[in-house]
Design an enzyme around this catalytic site. Sequence first.
Site, PDB file in Angstrom:
ATOM      1  N   CYS A   2      -1.170   4.091 -10.224  1.00 45.64           N
ATOM      2  CA  CYS A   2      -1.013   5.542 -10.202  1.00 45.64           C
ATOM      3  C   CYS A   2      -1.901   6.180  -9.135  1.00 45.64           C
ATOM      4  O   CYS A   2      -2.996   5.703  -8.867  1.00 45.64           O
ATOM      5  CB  CYS A   2      -1.409   6.132 -11.548  1.00 45.64           C
ATOM      6  N   ARG A  27       0.179   3.088  -2.845  1.00 42.19           N
ATOM      7  CA  ARG A  27      -0.459   2.455  -4.000  1.00 42.19           C
ATOM      8  C   ARG A  27       0.564   1.826  -4.937  1.00 42.19           C
ATOM      9  O   ARG A  27       0.202   0.990  -5.776  1.00 42.19           O
ATOM     10  CB  ARG A  27      -1.281   3.500  -4.779  1.00 42.19           C
ATOM     11  N   TRP A  73       2.735   4.547 -11.974  1.00 42.90           N
ATOM     12  CA  TRP A  73       3.137   3.135 -12.020  1.00 42.90           C
ATOM     13  C   TRP A  73       3.156   2.786 -13.506  1.00 42.90           C
ATOM     14  O   TRP A  73       2.116   2.762 -14.158  1.00 42.90           O
ATOM     15  CB  TRP A  73       2.130   2.289 -11.251  1.00 42.90           C
ATOM     16  N   ASN A  99      -4.717   8.233 -14.650  1.00 50.35           N
ATOM     17  CA  ASN A  99      -4.551   6.884 -14.111  1.00 50.35           C
ATOM     18  C   ASN A  99      -5.433   5.976 -14.959  1.00 50.35           C
ATOM     19  O   ASN A  99      -6.618   6.241 -15.106  1.00 50.35           O
ATOM     20  CB  ASN A  99      -4.990   6.865 -12.634  1.00 50.35           C
ATOM     21  N   GLY A 100      -4.850   4.936 -15.544  1.00 48.32           N
ATOM     22  CA  GLY A 100      -5.632   4.033 -16.392  1.00 48.32           C
ATOM     23  C   GLY A 100      -4.859   3.729 -17.661  1.00 48.32           C
ATOM     24  O   GLY A 100      -3.670   4.027 -17.759  1.00 48.32           O
ATOM     25  N   GLU A 489      -1.393 -18.496   0.432  1.00 52.58           N
ATOM     26  CA  GLU A 489      -1.287 -17.121   0.935  1.00 52.58           C
ATOM     27  C   GLU A 489       0.078 -16.896   1.601  1.00 52.58           C
ATOM     28  O   GLU A 489       0.702 -15.847   1.413  1.00 52.58           O
ATOM     29  CB  GLU A 489      -2.443 -16.848   1.906  1.00 52.58           C
ATOM     30  N   LYS A 493       2.787 -14.100   0.371  1.00 55.33           N
ATOM     31  CA  LYS A 493       3.337 -13.062   1.262  1.00 55.33           C
ATOM     32  C   LYS A 493       4.866 -13.079   1.197  1.00 55.33           C
ATOM     33  O   LYS A 493       5.495 -12.036   1.118  1.00 55.33           O
ATOM     34  CB  LYS A 493       2.898 -13.277   2.726  1.00 55.33           C
ATOM     35  N   GLU A 496       6.118 -11.612  -2.162  1.00 56.18           N
ATOM     36  CA  GLU A 496       5.891 -10.166  -2.280  1.00 56.18           C
ATOM     37  C   GLU A 496       6.882  -9.357  -1.462  1.00 56.18           C
ATOM     38  O   GLU A 496       7.371  -8.325  -1.905  1.00 56.18           O
ATOM     39  CB  GLU A 496       4.493  -9.804  -1.731  1.00 56.18           C
ATOM     40  N   HIS A 512       3.382 -35.203  -6.909  1.00 54.26           N
ATOM     41  CA  HIS A 512       3.187 -35.167  -8.365  1.00 54.26           C
ATOM     42  C   HIS A 512       4.121 -34.173  -9.042  1.00 54.26           C
ATOM     43  O   HIS A 512       3.863 -33.748 -10.161  1.00 54.26           O
ATOM     44  CB  HIS A 512       1.713 -34.850  -8.677  1.00 54.26           C
ATOM     45  N   LYS A 611      -0.699  -1.313  -4.746  1.00 55.87           N
ATOM     46  CA  LYS A 611      -1.709  -1.729  -3.773  1.00 55.87           C
ATOM     47  C   LYS A 611      -3.049  -2.009  -4.451  1.00 55.87           C
ATOM     48  O   LYS A 611      -3.657  -3.038  -4.221  1.00 55.87           O
ATOM     49  CB  LYS A 611      -1.860  -0.636  -2.703  1.00 55.87           C
TER      50      LYS A 611
HETATM   51  O1  M6R Z   1      -7.977  -4.940  -3.593  1.00 57.30           O
HETATM   52  P1  M6R Z   1      -8.089  -6.394  -3.987  1.00 57.30           P
HETATM   53  O2  M6R Z   1      -8.394  -7.265  -2.839  1.00 57.30           O
HETATM   54  O3  M6R Z   1      -9.060  -6.596  -5.122  1.00 57.30           O
HETATM   55  O4  M6R Z   1      -6.654  -6.751  -4.518  1.00 57.30           O
HETATM   56  C1  M6R Z   1      -6.374  -8.017  -5.047  1.00 57.30           C
HETATM   57  C2  M6R Z   1      -4.887  -8.238  -5.168  1.00 57.30           C
HETATM   58  O5  M6R Z   1      -4.321  -7.271  -6.003  1.00 57.30           O
HETATM   59  C3  M6R Z   1      -4.184  -8.192  -3.811  1.00 57.30           C
HETATM   60  O6  M6R Z   1      -4.728  -9.106  -2.926  1.00 57.30           O
HETATM   61  C4  M6R Z   1      -2.679  -8.496  -3.996  1.00 57.30           C
HETATM   62  O7  M6R Z   1      -2.500  -9.819  -4.374  1.00 57.30           O
HETATM   63  C5  M6R Z   1      -1.917  -8.164  -2.722  1.00 57.30           C
HETATM   64  N1  M6R Z   1      -0.662  -7.577  -3.056  1.00 57.30           N
HETATM   65  C6  M6R Z   1      -1.659  -9.345  -1.882  1.00 57.30           C
HETATM   66  O8  M6R Z   1      -0.879  -9.078  -0.770  1.00 57.30           O
END
Ligand code: M6R
Length: 616
Positions: A2, A27, A73, A99-100, A489, A493, A496, A512, A611
């Site tokens: 949010c 966000r 959100w 937010n929370g 990673e 990516k 996502e 395995h 985000k």
């Molecule tokens: O702000 P942070 O680095 O603590 O966030 C951690 C994860 O939420 C963040 O890296 C998330 O996995 C991203 N969407 C990756 O691209």
Amino acid sequence: MCGIVAYIGSREASPIVLKGLKRLEYRGYDSAGIALLNQHLTIYKKKGKVADLEETLAGRNLHAQVAMGHTRWATHGEPSDRNAHPHRSADGKLAMIHNGIIENYTQLKSELVHKGYTFTSDTDTEVLLNFIEDIRQNNGCGLEEALRIALKRVTGAYVLILMDEDQPDMLIAARKGSPLVIGIGKDEHGKTEHFLASDASPIVEYTREVIYVNDHELVIIKAGELVLKNLGNETLTPFVQRLDLELAAIEKGGYEHFMLKEIFEQPDTLFDCLRGRLDSQKGTLTMAGVENHIGQLKNASRIVIVACGTSWHAGLIAEYIIEELCRIPVEVEYASEFRYRNPVINKGDVIIAISQSGETADTIVAIGKAKEQGAFIFGVINAVGSSISRISHAGAYTHAGPEIGVASTKAFTAQLAILTVIALKIAHEKGSISNTRYRGLLDELHKIPQKARETLLLNDSIRDLAIKYKDAKDALYLGRGYNFPVALEGALKLKEISYIHAEGYPAAEMKHGPIALVDDTLPVIFVATKDSCYHKIVSNIQEIKARKGLVIAVISEGDQTIANMSDDCIVVPETDELLAPILNTIPLQLLAYHIGIAKGCDVDKPRNLAKSVTVE
Ligand code: M6R
């Protein structure tokens, strides 16, 4: 997660709030709303984008000098108009954005239902709002006092802003566990105006004077005056800081997407994060956060890294680097797991918290728990002034600038650079690295921004690869040693941004289990630059080719062996194996980006993602 934004002053408030909501879109959200206070309280809210809300507002009288907006959100209740914020209290007088998560909302709700309250949404926010209203009515107290009493009963996390129809020159806000920044500006007549937001992006174009509100603090802005209090009703002295953020940093600057802009910024962000810290000619590293606590760091009996998502992947690479250079045992923990275990924390343990936003709820709670048990907390954070940077004992900023694209790119490579600097500095002080190796790594680190620039020249060829592989249903990413977390990673990516199912694995683990997935339709992306595992990964590639898998290999310049075995190659500049993850990640970011674009995905705002994950 949010986003909240509010304005109180003498200008038209709604354009400021709507623009602020757009700045907060990154966000992640699924509905948006706005409340205006001009004699009467008016609320508009809509499922969908801020643009959908604007359509609803078209042609309406939005005149008001006090307004607040929210991007939601969904946590409690599906995304819908009625669950969107702001919410209105049952007596119609109060409006609230939040937010929370209010964890004990079911208990509070049943108390209110018992008293005859009915609810128009499924949210915990509406419950808290009516709880405050109920206290105000029954205790005959003002809104501020009612809020204070209510918050003492609440468990969970919140940042909230309240409006009262009967007090149109006032906004009240409170914070625990979710971020809140206040901007203090002057309008064109020199009168004080206030902005409240989840982060500085909606504020920066109006003022540079900001206050980062701390947990358990209440903000009362009334008739142009700001008062900060704690829940015990004591007045606090606000700490006004100057915001170090340029408006250009939060705009696309000619790129089609923030993600592409941020990928292309990496030569500069890497340079920025090393600037003033690395002097390869003199052979020195400067980092106050490490220098001031060097005894604690070099004598650590153990380092525990806590992080989530991409930052956790940076932690895995740091584990290899710190153990190699400093000879200190390292464990890497998902913050979300660490916080709910009963971890053994010993005297002399150091916790490194890695976070781009500095606001990830799980990471905040995890380090809070370790701090309670006496651990020393070192934060590696990108967002200046964020919660984690303020609760850590020491730390280092990555200086990658604001990251707006939901997929983390430039923050990751900056984290790797900073973690390498930290490891090198500790190792040098400890004497666990030879001078030759130390100087060699410093020289190589110095060249990394330029090598990142060269790596970006791959963009066009990777766009072609993306077209070729965009219809894949699954993908496997494999690497060994320092490149294993790079594989994780790369897979994250792709998932996502393009919604293609992807798995990252240590290449040797493939036998395995995951090798069962391999057939002539499965792209297998090997991160296979020349390093100490090189000959082993060559065998792994042969094993995939023997089963007709499609091999795309990230390789070092001049590597004809793997080039001959692969269907497609991505050739990256050569560097030390410790630093290779920085360069090797860049083509994987580009591959995910271009596949996402080729599939028509919203790469800056992927579905369901936020985000900053400010709720657990
Ligand atoms: O702000 P942070 O680095 O603590 O966030 C951690 C994860 O939420 C963040 O890296 C998330 O996995 C991203 N969407 C990756 O691209």
